[in-house]
Design an enzyme around this catalytic site. Structure first.
Site, PDB file in Angstrom:
ATOM      1  N   LYS A  49      -3.877  -9.080  -0.930  1.00 62.11           N
ATOM      2  CA  LYS A  49      -2.957  -9.348   0.170  1.00 62.11           C
ATOM      3  C   LYS A  49      -3.509  -8.783   1.473  1.00 62.11           C
ATOM      4  CE  LYS A  49       1.919  -8.555   1.436  1.00 62.11           C
ATOM      5  NZ  LYS A  49       3.143  -7.786   1.109  1.00 62.11           N
ATOM      6  N   GLN A  50      -4.238  -7.661   1.353  1.00 62.35           N
ATOM      7  CA  GLN A  50      -4.715  -6.924   2.523  1.00 62.35           C
ATOM      8  C   GLN A  50      -5.846  -5.994   2.079  1.00 62.35           C
ATOM      9  OE1 GLN A  50      -0.693  -5.526   1.946  1.00 62.35           O
ATOM     10  NE2 GLN A  50      -1.241  -3.717   3.130  1.00 62.35           N
ATOM     11  N   TRP A  81       4.610   3.292   5.168  1.00 66.27           N
ATOM     12  CA  TRP A  81       3.355   3.987   5.452  1.00 66.27           C
ATOM     13  C   TRP A  81       2.692   3.454   6.714  1.00 66.27           C
ATOM     14  CZ3 TRP A  81      -1.926   2.117   3.864  1.00 66.27           C
ATOM     15  CH2 TRP A  81      -1.948   0.731   3.711  1.00 66.27           C
ATOM     16  N   ASP A  82       3.150   2.281   7.164  1.00 60.23           N
ATOM     17  CA  ASP A  82       2.591   1.680   8.379  1.00 60.23           C
ATOM     18  C   ASP A  82       2.534   2.701   9.515  1.00 60.23           C
ATOM     19  OD1 ASP A  82       3.577  -0.242   6.641  1.00 60.23           O
ATOM     20  OD2 ASP A  82       4.305  -1.579   8.202  1.00 60.23           O
ATOM     21  N   GLU A 112      -0.890  -5.067  -2.348  1.00 57.96           N
ATOM     22  CA  GLU A 112       0.290  -5.274  -3.186  1.00 57.96           C
ATOM     23  C   GLU A 112       0.172  -6.496  -4.091  1.00 57.96           C
ATOM     24  OE1 GLU A 112       3.405  -5.324  -0.305  1.00 57.96           O
ATOM     25  OE2 GLU A 112       3.557  -3.139  -0.225  1.00 57.96           O
TER      26      GLU A 112
END
Length: 774
Positions: free
Chosen positions: A610-611, A369-370, A498
């Site tokens: 994580k993000q 998806w980046d 994640e």
């Protein structure tokens, strides 16, 4: 060597990356930094003469975007719907080999003495050049200059110019130009992000030939049934007689050129290289195509290819260059990042941009998806034709996405979390297939593309199918839950973070699915009115009924959107706030990244990210949230975000800028701007972090430039960092090209191309006209 102190590695220069000494310790890392690619072919920065250093200090990689082998994904305990077939981008034949022998002694940087060494990546002209003065073990001194180009104009072509000059001797020299097909992928790493699932050699040589200065090989995969041809031709530029011989190897060819060299005279071997694959061309024509490519290049000459490369990059930088005055390190960093993005991106609609670009085989060369959320904006607002190719790639995967949805018992289409050309390749479904948000991410990219280009033909001819099939999927995936007030809920999903998996009502997923459903409803009705024939065609193809479209609207209108009254924030999901909260400061530094030190069950047990998840949502759908809401959520989630993902710092920088946390904004920007160039995470040897590189551009343009794109409107709320004297960048939008220039004194907007356009500067509406500066 870890760069724990985050010290700059290379001298600060505007347009070049310069390595001033050769070291075994830094060789592996530099092979990534000095990679050259063109979106189709990628060549790691390994030496033409090869490398004789210790194991694990080099990896000789050459990649073709989208060229892969398949393998079975083996589970000790499998289950229905688990991904079955993996795809791995292959390391293909090394064709850049040019060995040099002087009176029988081999030119090798690990033998003899290096009297001078310099390697330069020139981002303005698009080449890598290495200059070496070397003394052989017997005292012969020679100067070597090697220039390499992977042509951005001619996607199937690379070229090398190898020049040597004897300094203190006259003698026999030998060039050996070769193709070596005895190659394999990296598979000895315990880091799941790096190693390959393919063991040993997977390419079989099925044909080869060498005659005179020209040679080629054809290799084939064992399971995916793809083949490719690699051809080389060589031209000796010297006023000297020479002899040519050659040999066929088991998996390659060698062209040998022998001549008598005189002291002080230069001798140059120009090498032209081409790759063609059966993914794009008839297998029986691959050799002919590759030979035709190098024949044309040879006739045009190395200098012509150099000139073309510079012209291509001149056009790119005219649109994409970001100028920063006041910080040479960041100026160099952002240009390096943009250069690698251009090198990495597939421009043919059949390929995309892998997580490591074409610099390494990490993540098996998969697309995530980046590319839709992080990388797409860079190209959309600088080179929209490349953005179109990225969206077309997703359209070309639609049949595979339909098959995956059907396999999992759903209507519509479900895009794979990681893939090369369609099937789901993620073996860990909690952080793979469960990230259903990829469907909405792709639609978000499509929507942004159409808004920024007015390309409604693409939407009506292609994009609407993606839109309608993903809307179908969401309406089928969710359910109206009585205990949630009969709201439409989407359960058992994983959001962008994640470190939290298989949850109900992930806020990011629900908001993005709502956008997807609303957009599908709006476009279906718009097509009925404006292009009824096209609508009938697609409705017939998809067997789309009016009641389905009504159901999309109902699901969107009733979407459950999480909110915590107690904390006045958006909870990441239904369970997140009920877990034990642990801040990053409480975790020992040697435990990062958590995924390599903690069992996933332990990670999932905490409020730890994580993000950005909620914060990414707030960035992407900025118009839906107030600044106060943004600040409250930022303050809540920042202390519990590890930034173990390279996707993380850029978003935090952008949002910190808007909130007014200027020091944090700059700190996070610094984390992303030179992440690879300064090897922040001690892993650039494995390849670049493409999405983080694109995040650098976003952190500048959306962060310090303050650009927000609302529906059909460009807004700017710029904030020049105190460390800078000037920031200048261009934006392409709706056929216009706008330059934005910030100084300590003022902000200047200039319309460089296109019709007049209204933009917003904070709350002030400005009409930009060509030739005027405001």
């Amino acid at each position: 060597m870890a760069n724990k102190t985050k010290k700059p590695i290379y001298p600060f220069e505007d347009w070049v990356i310069r390595e001033t000494q050769f070291s075994i310790d830094t060789n592996y890392r530099n092979e990534t930094i000095f990679t050259l690619a063109n979106g189709y072919i990628g060549m790691r920065g390994t030496f033409e003469e090869r490398y004789s250093g210790p194991k694990n200090t080099s990896f000789n990689g050459t990649y073709i975007n989208g060229f892969y082998e398949i393998h079975d994904i083996v589970y000790p305990e499998g289950g229905y719907g688990f991904a079955k077939i993996g795809q791995t981008m292959l390391n293909v034949a090394d064709s850049k080999i040019i060995k040099l022998y002087v009176d029988g002694e081999e030119f090798d940087l690990l033998q003899g003495k290096i009297l001078f060494y310099e390697r330069v990546l020139d981002m303005k002209k698009g080449f890598v050049e290495r200059k070496v003065k070397w003394e052989s073990p017997t005292g012969k001194i020679l100067e070597v200059k090697i220039k390499r180009i992977v042509s951005l104009n001619r996607q199937h072509l690379a070229a090398i110019s190898f020049t040597m000059q004897p300094v203190n001797f006259t003698g026999k020299i030998r060039f050996v130009s070769a193709i070596d097909g005895n190659v394999s992928n990296i598979n000895d790493s315990e880091d799941v992000r790096v190693g390959s699932n393919l063991k040993g050699k997977v390419l079989k040589t099925i044909d080869k030939s060498v005659e005179g200065l020209k040679g080629w090989i054809v290799q084939k995969t064992q399971k995916s049934n793809f083949s490719y041809a690699c051809a080389i031709d060589n031209v000796l530029v010297a006023d000297s007689k020479y002899e040519v011989s050659n040999s066929l190897e088991e998996d390659g060819v060698k062209v040998i050129v022998d001549l008598e060299a005189e002291k002080g005279t230069s001798y140059t071997l120009n090498k032209f290289i081409s790759y063609y694959t059966s993914k794009d061309f008839d297998e029986n024509k691959l050799v002919a195509l590759a030979l035709e490519e190098i024949e044309k290049a040879k006739n045009d000459g190395f200098e012509t290819i150099e000139k073309e490369q510079e012209e291509f990059l001149n056009s790119f930088w005219k649109d994409a260059d970001v100028i920063i005055e006041g910080d040479k390190a960041l100026q160099q960093g952002i240009r390096f990042n943009e250069f690698h993005l251009l090198q990495s991106v597939g421009r043919d609609g059949k390929t995309n941009i892998a997580a490591k670009g074409l610099t390494g085989g990490g993540y098996e060369g998969h697309y995530f998806w980046d590319s839709d959320i992080y990388i797409m904006p860079f190209f959309l607002y600088t080179k929209p034709e490349i953005a179109k190719a990225l969206v077309m790639y997703r359209y070309n995967l639609l049949d595979a996405a339909r098959s995956r949805a059907k396999e999992l018992g759903h209507k519509g289409a479900l895009y794979p979390w990681r893939t090369i050309d369609g099937p789901e390749c993620s073996a860990y479904f909690p952080a793979g297939t469960a990230q259903y948000h990829i469907n909405a991410d792709i639609v978000y990219a499509l929507k942004r593309y159409v808004e920024a280009t007015n390309d409604v033909d693409f939407l009506y001819d292609y994009g609407c199918e993606i839109l309608f099939e993903t809307a179908r999927f969401w309406e089928d995936l969710g359910a109206y839950i009585p205990l949630k007030g009969n709201k439409f809920c989407i359960n058992c999903v994983t959001g962008p973070d994640e470190y939290t998996a298989l949850v109900d009502n992930n806020a990011y997923t629900n908001y993005m699915a709502k956008m997807n459903l609303e957009y599908a409803y709006d476009i279906a009705n718009k097509m009925k009115k404006e292009v009824p024939q096209k609508y009938q065609k697609v409705a017939s193809k998809l067997n789309l009924k009016d009641e389905e479209i009504v159901a999309w609207k109902k699901a969107a209108d009733n979407m459950y959107l999480p909110y915590s009254k107690e904390l006045d924030i958006i909870p990441q999901d239904d369970s997140f706030l009920y877990k034990e909260r642990i801040t990053v400061d409480e975790i020992p530094e040697d435990q990062f990244p958590l995924l390599l030190h903690w069992h996933y069950l332990n990670i999932y047990r905490y409020q730890i990210c994580k993000q950005p998840d909620v914060l990414l949502l707030m960035f992407l759908q900025r118009e839906k949230f107030t600044k106060d809401e943004l600040k409250k959520n930022y303050d809540y989630y920042e202390p519990i975000t590890t930034h173990d993902s390279s996707l993380s710092p850029a978003i935090f920088s952008i949002l910190a800028n808007e909130i007014g946390y200027t020091d944090k904004a700059y700190k996070y920007f610094m984390m992303t701007a030179r992440m690879d160039l300064d090897d922040y995470n001690d892993n650039v040897k494995d390849g670049i972090h493409a999405a983080s590189m694109a995040g650098t551009w976003s952190a500048v343009v959306n962060g310090f430039g303050g650009m927000r794109v609302y529906t059909n409107e460009l807004h700017f709320e710029p904030r020049l960092p105190k460390e800078w004297n000037l920031l200048s960048f261009n934006v392409r939008y709706k056929g216009r090209k706008i330059n934005v220039k910030l100084t300590k004194e003022n902000v200047v907007f200039a319309l460089l191309e296109g019709e007049p356009i209204e933009i917003y500067y904070f709350d002030k509406k400005i009409l930009l006209e060509k030739g005027e500066i405001k």
